[in-house]
Design a protein around this motif. Sequence first.
Motif, PDB file in Angstrom:
ATOM      1  N   UNK A 108      16.382 -15.625 -17.534  1.00 32.03           N
ATOM      2  CA  UNK A 108      14.796 -15.910 -16.251  1.00 32.03           C
ATOM      3  C   UNK A 108      13.245 -15.221 -16.638  1.00 32.03           C
ATOM      4  N   UNK A 109      13.147 -14.318 -17.544  1.00 34.87           N
ATOM      5  CA  UNK A 109      12.399 -13.861 -18.294  1.00 34.87           C
ATOM      6  C   UNK A 109      11.494 -15.410 -18.792  1.00 34.87           C
ATOM      7  N   UNK A 110      11.546 -16.084 -19.484  1.00 30.77           N
ATOM      8  CA  UNK A 110      11.354 -17.202 -20.637  1.00 30.77           C
ATOM      9  C   UNK A 110      11.313 -18.514 -19.730  1.00 30.77           C
ATOM     10  N   UNK A 111      12.154 -18.567 -18.594  1.00 32.42           N
ATOM     11  CA  UNK A 111      11.460 -19.814 -17.560  1.00 32.42           C
ATOM     12  C   UNK A 111      10.632 -19.303 -16.628  1.00 32.42           C
ATOM     13  N   UNK A 112      10.286 -18.374 -16.120  1.00 33.20           N
ATOM     14  CA  UNK A 112       9.517 -17.555 -15.609  1.00 33.20           C
ATOM     15  C   UNK A 112       8.380 -17.803 -15.775  1.00 33.20           C
ATOM     16  N   UNK A 113       7.957 -17.160 -17.195  1.00 37.63           N
ATOM     17  CA  UNK A 113       6.482 -17.619 -18.317  1.00 37.63           C
ATOM     18  C   UNK A 113       6.528 -18.757 -18.071  1.00 37.63           C
ATOM     19  N   UNK A 114       7.130 -19.271 -18.870  1.00 41.35           N
ATOM     20  CA  UNK A 114       6.701 -20.916 -19.237  1.00 41.35           C
ATOM     21  C   UNK A 114       6.570 -21.309 -18.061  1.00 41.35           C
ATOM     22  N   UNK A 115       6.651 -21.469 -16.194  1.00 47.47           N
ATOM     23  CA  UNK A 115       6.112 -22.353 -15.288  1.00 47.47           C
ATOM     24  C   UNK A 115       4.614 -21.662 -15.082  1.00 47.47           C
ATOM     25  N   UNK A 116       4.704 -20.353 -15.358  1.00 44.18           N
ATOM     26  CA  UNK A 116       3.160 -20.068 -14.913  1.00 44.18           C
ATOM     27  C   UNK A 116       2.095 -20.402 -16.251  1.00 44.18           C
ATOM     28  N   UNK A 117       2.893 -20.314 -18.053  1.00 46.75           N
ATOM     29  CA  UNK A 117       2.089 -20.979 -18.785  1.00 46.75           C
ATOM     30  C   UNK A 117       1.323 -22.167 -18.337  1.00 46.75           C
ATOM     31  N   UNK A 118       2.284 -23.071 -18.100  1.00 45.72           N
ATOM     32  CA  UNK A 118       2.040 -24.452 -17.912  1.00 45.72           C
ATOM     33  C   UNK A 118       1.312 -24.900 -16.747  1.00 45.72           C
ATOM     34  N   UNK A 119       0.785 -24.019 -15.827  1.00 47.21           N
ATOM     35  CA  UNK A 119       0.148 -23.650 -14.554  1.00 47.21           C
ATOM     36  C   UNK A 119      -0.995 -23.837 -15.393  1.00 47.21           C
ATOM     37  N   UNK A 120      -1.454 -22.633 -15.951  1.00 46.94           N
ATOM     38  CA  UNK A 120      -2.655 -22.690 -16.941  1.00 46.94           C
ATOM     39  C   UNK A 120      -2.786 -23.113 -17.659  1.00 46.94           C
ATOM     40  N   UNK A 121      -2.063 -24.061 -18.819  1.00 49.33           N
ATOM     41  CA  UNK A 121      -2.966 -25.306 -19.171  1.00 49.33           C
ATOM     42  C   UNK A 121      -3.173 -26.358 -18.565  1.00 49.33           C
ATOM     43  N   UNK A 122      -2.807 -26.698 -17.043  1.00 45.47           N
ATOM     44  CA  UNK A 122      -3.033 -27.937 -16.819  1.00 45.47           C
ATOM     45  C   UNK A 122      -4.612 -27.372 -15.889  1.00 45.47           C
ATOM     46  N   UNK A 123      -3.951 -25.739 -15.653  1.00 42.63           N
ATOM     47  CA  UNK A 123      -5.520 -25.293 -14.717  1.00 42.63           C
ATOM     48  C   UNK A 123      -7.054 -25.435 -15.404  1.00 42.63           C
ATOM     49  N   UNK A 124      -6.637 -25.469 -16.527  1.00 41.62           N
ATOM     50  CA  UNK A 124      -7.735 -25.182 -17.850  1.00 41.62           C
ATOM     51  C   UNK A 124      -7.904 -26.586 -18.692  1.00 41.62           C
ATOM     52  N   UNK A 125      -7.144 -28.120 -17.913  1.00 44.77           N
ATOM     53  CA  UNK A 125      -7.277 -29.189 -18.239  1.00 44.77           C
ATOM     54  C   UNK A 125      -6.271 -29.757 -19.867  1.00 44.77           C
ATOM     55  N   UNK A 126      -5.306 -29.041 -19.815  1.00 44.84           N
ATOM     56  CA  UNK A 126      -5.076 -28.619 -21.680  1.00 44.84           C
ATOM     57  C   UNK A 126      -3.611 -29.864 -21.046  1.00 44.84           C
ATOM     58  N   UNK A 127      -3.514 -30.651 -21.981  1.00 46.78           N
ATOM     59  CA  UNK A 127      -2.170 -32.230 -21.659  1.00 46.78           C
ATOM     60  C   UNK A 127      -1.426 -31.981 -22.770  1.00 46.78           C
ATOM     61  N   UNK A 128      -1.926 -31.601 -23.658  1.00 52.53           N
ATOM     62  CA  UNK A 128      -0.901 -30.891 -25.475  1.00 52.53           C
ATOM     63  C   UNK A 128      -1.155 -30.061 -24.978  1.00 52.53           C
ATOM     64  N   UNK A 129       0.042 -29.578 -26.583  1.00 53.62           N
ATOM     65  CA  UNK A 129      -0.175 -28.216 -26.837  1.00 53.62           C
ATOM     66  C   UNK A 129       0.391 -27.807 -28.283  1.00 53.62           C
ATOM     67  N   UNK A 130       0.929 -27.369 -28.992  1.00 50.84           N
ATOM     68  CA  UNK A 130       1.498 -26.562 -30.007  1.00 50.84           C
ATOM     69  C   UNK A 130       1.620 -25.138 -30.366  1.00 50.84           C
ATOM     70  N   UNK A 131       2.744 -24.788 -30.471  1.00 48.56           N
ATOM     71  CA  UNK A 131       2.994 -23.917 -28.606  1.00 48.56           C
ATOM     72  C   UNK A 131       4.515 -22.918 -29.720  1.00 48.56           C
TER      73      UNK A 131
END
Length: 429
Positions: A108-131
């Motif tokens: 559940x922790x991984x799920x929650x942080x994944x969602x927050x992470x992708x929101x930050x990427x998109x807010x900053x214009x990042x559409x692809x990543x090596x993670x």
Amino acid sequence: MSGLRAFRGELLSVGTDPREDAAAVRHEADGMLVVEKGIVIARGPFEEISPRFPDVPVETLPGVVVPGFIDAHVHYPQMDRIAAHGEQLLDWLDRHIFPAEKAFVERAHADALSEAFFTELLRNGTTSALVFPTVHEHSVDALFEAALARGMRLISGKVLMDLGPEGLRDTPASGRAESEALIRRWRGRGRLGYALTPRFALTSSDAQLADAGQFLAAHPDALMHTHLAENVHECAAVAERFPMAADYLDVYDRFGLVTDRSVFAHGIHLSERSCARLAESGAGIAVCPSSNLFLGSGHFDFGQADRHKLKLGLGTDIGAGTTFSMLHTAGLAYQAALAREDRLDPFRALHLATAGSARLLGIADKVGALEVGQEADFVVLDCAATPLLARRTRGASLAERLFALQILADDRSVARTYVMGESAWQRTL
């Protein structure tokens, strides 16, 4: 023409290194981009392209339209430890990062942080990543599921670290089995790719490094993603553990981990021999100027890399990195280069944050330049996002506007982010 979409605006991309290609910078002050099923099918001046598509609805984009940013090295489990005070790399890992990553034992922790992470990427214009995820198999599942739901292009893979601290430790056998299960489960789904991910030389036994080399050879569609020569104390510890190796890179090379699919983060303390070997192998470096400064590790040597014609991309390296903004990271790369008396042109900096990172990750045919046949990931940049930025860019040339964005911008400068031609994020006032 059913299903087609068109966008009108100022288009800018740098598909090749402008130091080597006089035609690298492609700019249409009044351009048109036509997209079908998420793929660019036409691009050029509006007056030339629009007559070919008379019945296609056109969306006008207010700002400078650039390819979606591509983060070549970032740790999603570390985002809650961004701005963690007081340590250089090895102590910072022990004090701040390893405890944070132990929480990923809970899915559940991984799920929650994944969602927050992708929101930050998109807010900053990042559409692809090596993670980088964690040692936990489900940390990859959570990340891939969230990326798949958003249609993003993402590469990741389970971290290998059988010499890690208690609670973050696998074995050569479990690491291999979980990696094989993940690649079977996710290969070919959406825009996802797999990366073999040993954390770094000090956290894997010789047996695990050897097995990693076998995995890489067995999966020619996978990348290899790890850390290299980031910090002087780390380099000294690696030299002490591997006295027979010629240098840090040679440690990986001895286990078959240096190939044209290898992405090494940092590389700021490289020998000339290492650079020559990187160039020979086709491996490359994800340059991470923000984290290098934050952890006191040093500045990447662009002059040395350019002499050897190394393949380079750009990474935020959250959470040692202090910003999700690839624009601002490009500006920090300029400052890191200048600290060594090298000059990083703003167009080359944009190239590193887009097509350069795409080349490093082996996806340059898919993204990075907004060329016909590529996926329609793009970002609308607002040169008037802040009063200071508006003042600095008023009446400025294209190069001056781009440089001001790289130095002064943050997430507020991203007005909109599009993934496969569809709006994925839009700033609200």
